[in-house]
Design a protein around this motif. Sequence first.
Motif: not given
Length: 185
Positions: A101-102, A32-36, A22-24
């Motif tokens: 990331d991801g 955007n990492v925080q929004d994700a 889900l994060f990816k």
Amino acid sequence: MTKEGTDDRNLQLKIDEYGDMLFKLCYVRLQNVQDAEDVVQEVFYQYLKKSPAFQSPEHEKAWLLKVALNACRKVWRSAWRRHQGDWPEEAGDSGSEVTEDGITTMSVPGPEEAAFSREERRRLMSAVLALPVKYRDVIHLFYYEELSVKEIARVMGRVESTVTSQLTRGRELLKKSLKEEYDFG
């Protein structure tokens, strides 16, 4: 063990099983990492709140993906995002460095090969992120999450032929983008 303790353990199992996926997806969507991270947290909150009954693990996965995509759309439509002009379609043109990331890492024998492999994955991810959202989503779900065209159509609420044509068009755009990057002549 109490019912609450069982629920907490079950939630942790779901987070372990689906959290990275889900994060990816959210990161590719929102860049955007925080929004994700916020969206993934919202997805699991909805999971707890609604306690849906699923027919199969595939149905559960599809539900989580659908909730995540809807939550990403909500973030895009937020007043702050509109005010900032930080829409996903524009984010690919920002020239921002894409981190690992991801991105799934692979073990490669030597340091030169490892650096080359990381750079190749970074370039590929940059090219994917530069795609228009409708192509980016289907490419990500098909190649990174390994969903079938039928599953993607169900999750995104699209006709299978639309997903197939978006995959084809997305691949063409990626091929053109990557060819231009490597065409030095």
